[in-house]
Design a protein around this motif. Structure first.
Motif, PDB file in Angstrom:
ATOM      1  N   SER A 220       1.004  -1.202  -0.154  1.00 56.65           N
ATOM      2  CA  SER A 220      -0.080  -0.147   0.090  1.00 56.65           C
ATOM      3  C   SER A 220       1.021   1.191  -0.122  1.00 56.65           C
ATOM      4  CB  SER A 220      -1.052  -0.034   1.289  1.00 56.65           C
ATOM      5  OG  SER A 220      -1.755  -1.306   1.166  1.00 56.65           O
ATOM      6  N   LEU A 221       1.765   1.267   0.828  1.00 54.45           N
ATOM      7  CA  LEU A 221       2.896   2.314   0.728  1.00 54.45           C
ATOM      8  C   LEU A 221       3.672   2.561  -0.536  1.00 54.45           C
ATOM      9  CD1 LEU A 221       4.882   1.724   4.061  1.00 54.45           C
ATOM     10  CD2 LEU A 221       3.012   3.348   3.766  1.00 54.45           C
ATOM     11  N   LEU A 222       3.685   1.644  -1.431  1.00 53.28           N
ATOM     12  CA  LEU A 222       4.642   1.744  -2.728  1.00 53.28           C
ATOM     13  C   LEU A 222       3.388   2.533  -3.789  1.00 53.28           C
ATOM     14  CD1 LEU A 222       6.200  -1.791  -2.994  1.00 53.28           C
ATOM     15  CD2 LEU A 222       7.104   0.462  -2.983  1.00 53.28           C
ATOM     16  N   LYS A 223       2.291   2.520  -3.423  1.00 57.56           N
ATOM     17  CA  LYS A 223       1.213   3.158  -4.228  1.00 57.56           C
ATOM     18  C   LYS A 223       1.092   4.535  -3.867  1.00 57.56           C
ATOM     19  CE  LYS A 223      -1.833  -1.043  -4.223  1.00 57.56           C
ATOM     20  NZ  LYS A 223      -3.395  -1.542  -3.981  1.00 57.56           N
ATOM     21  N   VAL A 224       1.591   5.159  -2.948  1.00 55.65           N
ATOM     22  CA  VAL A 224       1.546   6.676  -2.613  1.00 55.65           C
ATOM     23  C   VAL A 224       2.976   7.219  -2.579  1.00 55.65           C
ATOM     24  CG1 VAL A 224      -0.835   6.231  -2.051  1.00 55.65           C
ATOM     25  CG2 VAL A 224       0.997   6.137  -0.505  1.00 55.65           C
ATOM     26  N   ILE A 428       7.413   8.406  12.775  1.00 54.25           N
ATOM     27  CA  ILE A 428       6.953   7.142  13.357  1.00 54.25           C
ATOM     28  C   ILE A 428       5.475   7.157  13.668  1.00 54.25           C
ATOM     29  CG2 ILE A 428       7.434   5.437  15.154  1.00 54.25           C
ATOM     30  CD1 ILE A 428      10.563   6.091  14.765  1.00 54.25           C
ATOM     31  N   ILE A 429       5.248   8.282  14.342  1.00 52.02           N
ATOM     32  CA  ILE A 429       4.006   8.483  15.110  1.00 52.02           C
ATOM     33  C   ILE A 429       2.805   8.750  13.841  1.00 52.02           C
ATOM     34  CG2 ILE A 429       2.481  10.218  16.178  1.00 52.02           C
ATOM     35  CD1 ILE A 429       4.813  10.893  17.964  1.00 52.02           C
ATOM     36  N   LEU A 430       3.147   9.428  12.797  1.00 59.92           N
ATOM     37  CA  LEU A 430       2.368   9.583  11.688  1.00 59.92           C
ATOM     38  C   LEU A 430       2.197   8.140  11.038  1.00 59.92           C
ATOM     39  CD1 LEU A 430       3.503  13.111   9.991  1.00 59.92           C
ATOM     40  CD2 LEU A 430       1.351  12.626  11.250  1.00 59.92           C
ATOM     41  N   GLY A 431       3.211   7.465  10.950  1.00 65.42           N
ATOM     42  CA  GLY A 431       3.296   6.348  10.100  1.00 65.42           C
ATOM     43  C   GLY A 431       2.395   5.253  11.081  1.00 65.42           C
ATOM     44  N   LEU A 432       2.309   5.112  12.159  1.00 66.18           N
ATOM     45  CA  LEU A 432       1.676   4.246  13.143  1.00 66.18           C
ATOM     46  C   LEU A 432       0.265   4.750  12.976  1.00 66.18           C
ATOM     47  CD1 LEU A 432       3.653   3.873  16.295  1.00 66.18           C
ATOM     48  CD2 LEU A 432       3.357   2.074  14.426  1.00 66.18           C
ATOM     49  N   ALA A 433      -0.175   6.074  12.984  1.00 61.72           N
ATOM     50  CA  ALA A 433      -1.499   6.725  12.756  1.00 61.72           C
ATOM     51  C   ALA A 433      -1.848   6.064  11.453  1.00 61.72           C
ATOM     52  CB  ALA A 433      -1.470   8.109  13.189  1.00 61.72           C
ATOM     53  N   GLY A 434      -1.160   6.298  10.612  1.00 64.74           N
ATOM     54  CA  GLY A 434      -1.621   6.135   9.086  1.00 64.74           C
ATOM     55  C   GLY A 434      -2.215   4.621   8.867  1.00 64.74           C
ATOM     56  N   VAL A 435      -1.303   3.904   9.479  1.00 63.46           N
ATOM     57  CA  VAL A 435      -1.627   2.291   9.364  1.00 63.46           C
ATOM     58  C   VAL A 435      -3.027   2.052  10.135  1.00 63.46           C
ATOM     59  CG1 VAL A 435      -1.142   0.034  10.256  1.00 63.46           C
ATOM     60  CG2 VAL A 435       0.841   1.394   9.471  1.00 63.46           C
ATOM     61  N   MET A 436      -3.260   2.812  11.262  1.00 63.38           N
ATOM     62  CA  MET A 436      -4.546   2.489  11.885  1.00 63.38           C
ATOM     63  C   MET A 436      -5.596   3.041  11.203  1.00 63.38           C
ATOM     64  SD  MET A 436      -3.529   2.889  15.899  1.00 63.38           S
ATOM     65  CE  MET A 436      -2.467   4.386  15.746  1.00 63.38           C
ATOM     66  N   ILE A 437      -5.411   4.224  10.606  1.00 69.40           N
ATOM     67  CA  ILE A 437      -6.412   4.857   9.847  1.00 69.40           C
ATOM     68  C   ILE A 437      -6.808   4.071   8.289  1.00 69.40           C
ATOM     69  CG2 ILE A 437      -6.882   7.042   8.490  1.00 69.40           C
ATOM     70  CD1 ILE A 437      -5.275   8.474  10.615  1.00 69.40           C
ATOM     71  N   PHE A 438      -5.632   3.639   7.849  1.00 71.62           N
ATOM     72  CA  PHE A 438      -5.773   3.080   6.683  1.00 71.62           C
ATOM     73  C   PHE A 438      -6.741   1.753   6.524  1.00 71.62           C
ATOM     74  CE2 PHE A 438      -4.139  -0.300   3.588  1.00 71.62           C
ATOM     75  CZ  PHE A 438      -4.107   0.606   2.256  1.00 71.62           C
ATOM     76  N   MET A 439      -6.583   1.104   7.905  1.00 75.64           N
ATOM     77  CA  MET A 439      -7.298  -0.308   7.940  1.00 75.64           C
ATOM     78  C   MET A 439      -8.845   0.161   8.143  1.00 75.64           C
ATOM     79  SD  MET A 439      -4.949  -2.337  10.595  1.00 75.64           S
ATOM     80  CE  MET A 439      -5.101  -1.353  11.906  1.00 75.64           C
ATOM     81  N   ALA A 441     -10.009   3.615   6.928  1.00 73.64           N
ATOM     82  CA  ALA A 441     -10.692   4.505   5.781  1.00 73.64           C
ATOM     83  C   ALA A 441      -9.211   4.610   4.960  1.00 73.64           C
ATOM     84  CB  ALA A 441     -10.897   5.864   6.309  1.00 73.64           C
ATOM     85  N   PRO A 442      -9.055   3.783   3.959  1.00 68.28           N
ATOM     86  CA  PRO A 442      -7.763   3.783   2.971  1.00 68.28           C
ATOM     87  C   PRO A 442      -7.288   4.974   2.611  1.00 68.28           C
ATOM     88  CG  PRO A 442      -9.076   1.828   2.693  1.00 68.28           C
ATOM     89  CD  PRO A 442      -9.942   2.699   3.578  1.00 68.28           C
ATOM     90  N   GLY A 443      -8.449   6.030   2.049  1.00 65.45           N
ATOM     91  CA  GLY A 443      -8.236   7.155   1.481  1.00 65.45           C
ATOM     92  C   GLY A 443      -7.521   8.127   2.376  1.00 65.45           C
ATOM     93  N   PHE A 444      -7.877   8.374   3.746  1.00 67.31           N
ATOM     94  CA  PHE A 444      -7.256   9.323   4.808  1.00 67.31           C
ATOM     95  C   PHE A 444      -6.041   8.488   5.147  1.00 67.31           C
ATOM     96  CE2 PHE A 444     -11.823  10.361   5.068  1.00 67.31           C
ATOM     97  CZ  PHE A 444     -12.008  11.531   5.033  1.00 67.31           C
ATOM     98  N   GLY A 445      -5.894   7.407   5.132  1.00 66.75           N
ATOM     99  CA  GLY A 445      -4.461   6.730   5.496  1.00 66.75           C
ATOM    100  C   GLY A 445      -3.466   7.085   4.440  1.00 66.75           C
ATOM    101  N   ASN A 446      -4.007   7.172   3.190  1.00 63.24           N
ATOM    102  CA  ASN A 446      -2.746   7.478   2.016  1.00 63.24           C
ATOM    103  C   ASN A 446      -2.348   8.806   2.284  1.00 63.24           C
ATOM    104  OD1 ASN A 446      -2.700   4.888   1.037  1.00 63.24           O
ATOM    105  ND2 ASN A 446      -4.600   5.126  -0.511  1.00 63.24           N
TER     106      ASN A 446
END
Length: 795
Positions: A220-224, A428-439, A441-446
Motif C-alpha cells: 500500500s505504501l508503494l502506491k503513494v 513514526i507517529i504519523l506512520g503508526l497513525a496512518g496504518v491504523m487509519i488505513f485499516m 479509511a484507506p483514502g485518509f490513511g494514504n
C-alpha cells in the motif's frame, strides 16, 4: 541506591562474567556443580545470619551459575541434526518460521526456510530414524510456477548437511552464534524442486498472518510514495533494511541514527511517552495511564513480530513503566540489572549479541550518566540541553563496544539527534497513525502516508548533508577487554565514583595543577612513544570464504593488501565492504599504501571496490590483462586511485619490508596465455629479515613451470595456489619453494572440493605445516626478522 539494590547490579554483572568466562574455556559440569552447591550453602548461611560478608559468596555463586548455565546450554541432544554435518541425507520436518523470499532474478527467487527436524535418512541407511534440532534450508526456485512451501507445512528435502560457518575473523559479527541462539545447528542448500510437501500445515499461525499484513501495508505504501521512502517507513515501523538504498543506510550509520531503522527501545519509549501524554491529557489517572502505555507497548511489540530485539525493548519498556507507576524511578539501575539477568538466564548466548550489548550499554549510560551530564550543560536552553545529554550519555555508555564492532564514532550524532531525530519520531507517529487509519479509511490513511513521505525526503536530505561534513565520522581503535575496563573505571571516576575517598578530577586539578599537567604530558609522551616504537611484521591471511585476501602490516604501520576476496553469484553481499574493510579497521589500518591484485577474478578482486569505498587506497598494482567487471568497479571508485601496471621484477620497500613481483601477467612465458586463465596469476614475494612469504594467487601447474624456469627461491610461508586445487602445487614447485608453513585460503564446504586430497598429500610430503582459513579462520604470522610465530582465530 541502598545495599539491596546495589547487590542486584553486582550479581547481574557476576552472572554475565561467568557466561563470558565459560565461553573462553571449557569446564567440567561436575566441577561447576560442586562449586555452585558449596557457594550456595555458604551464601545461604551468611544471608540467614544477616551478615554483610554474604556479598562475596553471592557474587561467586552467580559467577559459577553463569558458567554452569552457559556450559549446560551448549549441550545438544544426541539425535540433533548438527551431528550429521558433512553427510548427504533426506530429512523430514516442519517449517518453523515464516519463509523469507528474496527475488534474485526476474524469473527466479530464493527462499530461506527454518525447518524443525523430525526424522532423517542418512545416505547409507535404508530407513528414517528420529532426529531433532533446527536446520536452515536455502532453496533456489528458477521457475515462478514452482510454489514454495509455507509456514507449518511438513516437508521432505534431500541434500548435503553443512555445519554453520561464518567468516572467522576478529571484530566480525558472529552470524553463526546468531543462528545458534535460535537453536539452529546446521544448514543446507538445495533446489526448490527437490522439496516435497508431505502435509500442508493447517494450524493457526499469527506470525504468518502478521507477515501477510505487513506485506500488505508495504504494498500500500508503494502506491503513494517512492520505493525508497516506502522502504524507509517500513523499516521505521517494523524494522529491517530490505529495499533501502545503500547510500541512505550509509548516511544513517554515519550520523549515528542507524539504530532507528530497527524497532528498539527508542520506539517503545516513543509509543509509551505518546500514550502517557494522551492519558494525562484525558486525565485518566497515573495507574490507568501507565496501563494504557503498557498495553500500547505490548501491541506494538506484537505488530513488529516479537523478534528478540523487540522483546528485549518491550520488556525494558514495561519495567520502566512499572517503576514509574510505583513511584520507584530511582530504582532504574536495579531494574536494568534484573532485566539483563532474566534475559541472560533465558538465553546466555545473548551476551555475545551486538544488539543486546548496545541496548544495555546505551541504557546503562542513560541510567548512570544522564543526570550529571544534564547538570553540566544546565546553562544551555532546555530544548537543547536534554537531547544533548541523552546523546552524550548513551554514546559514552557504548563507546568501547562501538570501537570493537565498528571502529568508527559519529561526532555528528549530537547534531543529528537534535535536528533529525524529532522529525523521525514524528514520521513514526504519523506512520503508526496512518496504518491504523488505513485499516478503517484507506483514502485518509494514504494522505497521512504522503505527508510521511515528504518528511522522509526531508530526513534523507538532512542526513546526507550531515554525513558529507568533514569529521562527521572518525576512526577509533579497538581497545579490547583491558582497555574497556580502564575506560569504564575512568568514566566512573569522572562521574563521581570515589574509591577510598580519593579526589575527583576537578579537585585534583585545583589542588595539584602542576602534577595534573605533568601527568597529561607524561601520558601524551607514552602514547607517542608507543605509536612510534616498531612492531613485528604482521602478515594476515583473512578468512574471506572461497577467495583470497592477505594483509601485510609493516613495523611502522604501513599496509599492503594483496587481493580483496569477493562473492560469487548475485547475493549482493560485498565481501570487501562487509569483511575485509572491517578487518583492516579492527587492526588500525586506516589507509592502504598498495593494493596488489594478482588477477581480476571475482574471488580475488570482487571486494576491492568495497574496500576502496571504506578505506583510502594510495596505489593499486594491476595485472596487465583485460579489466574484469570487478577491476572496473574498483577504478570507478572515488577518490581516483593511482594505477601501476605490474611487471616481473618490479619491487618496492616499506619499513625494511621488501615486496617483489616474481611473475606478472604479460611477461615472458605468460605473454601469450589467455587472460581468463588462472595460470596468468601474478606472484608476489615478501621478504623481511630471514623470512619470506610467497603469495601465488591462483597460480596453476603451467604458471609454476614458468616460474621454475627462472628459479624459485625457498620461502618460509607459501600461500598455496588456487585454494589448494589438484592442478596447483606441483611436486617440483613445492620442492623448490620448500615452505615451512603452507596457508590455504578456501571456503568451508565449497562446491569445488578445495583443497584437493592430493595437494594436501604433496604438502605433507615436504613436511610443511598446513593452515586453512576454512578450519582456523584468520591466520596471522608475526616476525621480527629472525623469529616467526603464527596465531589463528579458531584455536
Amino acid at each position: 541506591m541502598d545495599w539491596h539494590h546495589n547487590i542486584l547490579v553486582f550479581i547481574s554483572a557476576a552472572f554475565a562474567a561467568g557466561i563470558w568466562q565459560a565461553g573462553l574455556y571449557s569446564w567440567k559440569l561436575p566441577v561447576l556443580t560442586g562449586l555452585a552447591v558449596l557457594l550456595l550453602l555458604v551464601s545461604a548461611g551468611r544471608v540467614a545470619a544477616k551478615s554483610r560478608q554474604a556479598f562475596w559468596p553471592l557474587l561467586g555463586l552467580f559467577f559459577i551459575a553463569g558458567m554452569l548455565h552457559y556450559t549446560q546450554d551448549r549441550l545438544i541432544r544426541a539425535d540433533d541434526i548438527g551431528y550429521y554435518t558433512g553427510q548427504t541425507a533426506v530429512l523430514a520436518g516442519v517449517i518453523a518460521a515464516v519463509p523469507v523470499v528474496t527475488e534474485t532474478e526476474p524469473d527466479s527467487r530464493q527462499v530461506k526456510y527454518i525447518v524443525s527436524v523430525q526424522k532423517i535418512k542418512p545416505a547409507p541407511a535404508g530407513a528414517f530414524i528420529q532426529a531433532s534440532g533446527k536446520i536452515s534450508v536455502t532453496a533456489r526456485y528458477p521457475d515462478r510456477r514452482l510454489k514454495p512451501a509455507a509456514y507449518g507445512d511438513t516437508i521432505q528435502v534431500n541434500g548435503r548437511i553443512l555445519a554453520l560457518h561464518g567468516y572467522n575473523n576478529p571484530g566480525q559479527i558472529d552470524m553463526t552464534a546468531a543462528l545458534k541462539r535460535q537453536n539452529i545447528t546446521a544448514r543446507m542448500s538445495t533446489q526448490g524442486q527437490t522439496i516435497k510437501i508431505i502435509m500442508a500445515g493447517n494450524t493457526f499461525s499469527w506470525r504468518e498472518i502478521l507477515a501477510d499484513w505487513q506485506q500488505g501495508i508495504a504494498k500500500s505504501l508503494l502506491k503513494v510514495m517512492p520505493v525508497n521512502d516506502a522502504a524507509v517507513l517500513t523499516a521505521l515501523l517494523f524494522g529491517g533494511y530490505q529495499g533501502i538504498n545503500k547510500n541512505v543506510i550509509h548516511d544513517f550509520a554515519t550520523t549515528g541514527l542507524i539504530h532507528i531503522l530497527s524497532v528498539s527501545g527508542a520506539h517503545m519509549a516513543l509509543v509509551a511517552g505518546l500514550l502517557r501524554w494522551l492519558g494525562s491529557w484525558l486525565r485518566l489517572g497515573s495507574l490507568t495511564t501507565a496501563a494504557l502505555a503498557a498495553l500500547g507497548v505490548m501491541v506494538y511489540a506484537c505488530l513488529s513480530g516479537l523478534t528478540p530485539p523487540v522483546i528485549r525493548a518491550a520488556v525494558m519498556g514495561l519495567i520502566s513503566l512499572t517503576a514509574v507507576a510505583a513511584g520507584r524511578e530511582n530504582h532504574a539501575p536495579a531494574a536494568l540489572a534484573v532485566t539483563a539477568l532474566g534475559m541472560l538466564a533465558y538465553q546466555p548466548l545473548l551476551l555475545y549479541d551486538i544488539s543486546f550489548q548496545l541496548s544495555f550499554g546505551a541504557t546503562a549510560g542513560l541510567v548512570f550518566l544522564y543526570q550529571r551530564t544534564l547538570d553540566s550543560v544546565a546553562r544551555l536552553p532546555a530544548w537543547l540541553a536534554g537531547p544533548f545529554a541523552v546523546t552524550v550519555s548513551a554514546q559514552l555508555g557504548v563507546l568501547p563496544l562501538i570501537a570493537w564492532h565498528f571502529n568508527s564514532f559519529p561526532p555528528i550524532s549530537v547534531v543529528a539527534n537534535i535536528v533529525v531525530l524529532p522529525i523521525i519520531e514524528l514520521v513514526i507517529i504519523l506512520g503508526l497513525a496512518g496504518v491504523m487509519i488505513f485499516m478503517v479509511a484507506p483514502g485518509f490513511g494514504n494522505i497521512v502516508f504522503v505527508v510521511s513521505s515528504l518528511l522522509i525526503g526531508c530526513v534523507m536530505m538532512i542526513t546526507a548533508l550531515l554525513a558529507a561534513l568533514p569529521f562527521s565520522s572518525v576512526y577509533i581503535p579497538s581497545v579490547g577487554l583491558t582497555g574497556s575496563a580502564c575506560y569504564y573505571l575512568l568514566l566512573a571516576w569522572m562521574y563521581g565514583w570515589r574509591p577510598f575517598h580519593g579526589p575527583g578530577p576537578g579537585q585534583l586539578c585545583r589542588q595539584y595543577p602542576r602534577l595534573g599537567l605533568l601527568a597529561v604530558i607524561l601520558a601524551a609522551g607514552v602514547l607517542a612513544a608507543y605509536s612510534w616504537y616498531p612492531r613485528p611484521l604482521a602478515v594476515h591471511f583473512i578468512d574471506v570464504g572461497q577467495g583470497d585476501a592477505a594483509l601485510v602490516v609493516t613495523p611502522h604501520g604501513k599496509a599492503v593488501l594483496v587481493d580483496a576476496g569477493g562473492s560469487f553469484g548475485s547475493s549482493g553481499f560485498d565481501v570487501g565492504e562487509r569483511v575485509v574493510a572491517p578487518y583492516l579497521k579492527h587492526y588500525g589500518v586506516t589507509a592502504v599504501d598498495y593494493l596488489i591484485l594478482t588477477h581480476g577474478h571475482q574471488d580475488h578482486a570482487g571486494g576491492a571496490a568495497g574496500v576502496a569505498g571504506a578505506i583510502k587506497i594510495n596505489h593499486v598494482l594491476l595485472a596487465r590483462e583485460e579489466f574484469s567487471p570487478a577491476v572496473q568497479a574498483l577504478l570507478h571508485t572515488k577518490p581516483v586511485i593511482t594505477v601501476i601496471p605490474a611487471y616481473a621484477g618490479q619491487s618496492f620497500q616499506l619499513d625494511g619490508v621488501a615486496f617483489r613481483i616474481e611473475q606478472a601477467v604479460g611477461d615472458g612465458a605468460l605473454r601469450h596465455q589467455p587472460a581468463a586463465g588462472n595460470e596468468v596469476s601474478s606472484v608476489i614475494r615478501i621478504t623481511y629479515g630471514q623470512h619470506t612469504f610467497l603469495i601465488t594467487g591462483d597460480l596453476e601447474a603451467r604458471g609454476e613451470a614458468a616460474l621454475l624456469k627462472q628459479g624459485v627461491l625457498p620461502c618460509t610461508v607459501l600461500k598455496v595456489g588456487h585454494h589448494g586445487s589438484k592442478t596447483s602445487s606441483t611436486e617440483p614447485f613445492l620442492q623448490a619453494a620448500a615452505p615451512e608453513y603452507a596457508v590455504i585460503s578456501v571456503g568451508y564446504g565449497n562446491r569445488f572440493g578445495h583443497p584437493h586430497p592430493e595437494t594436501l598429500q604433496r604438502l605433507q610430503a615436504i613436511k610443511s605445516l598446513i593452515y586453512r582459513t576454512d578450519k582456523q579462520g584468520a591466520i596471522v604470522f608475526q616476525s621480527d626478522g629472525k623469529n616467526i610465530k603464527v596465531d589463528t582465530f579458531v584455536k
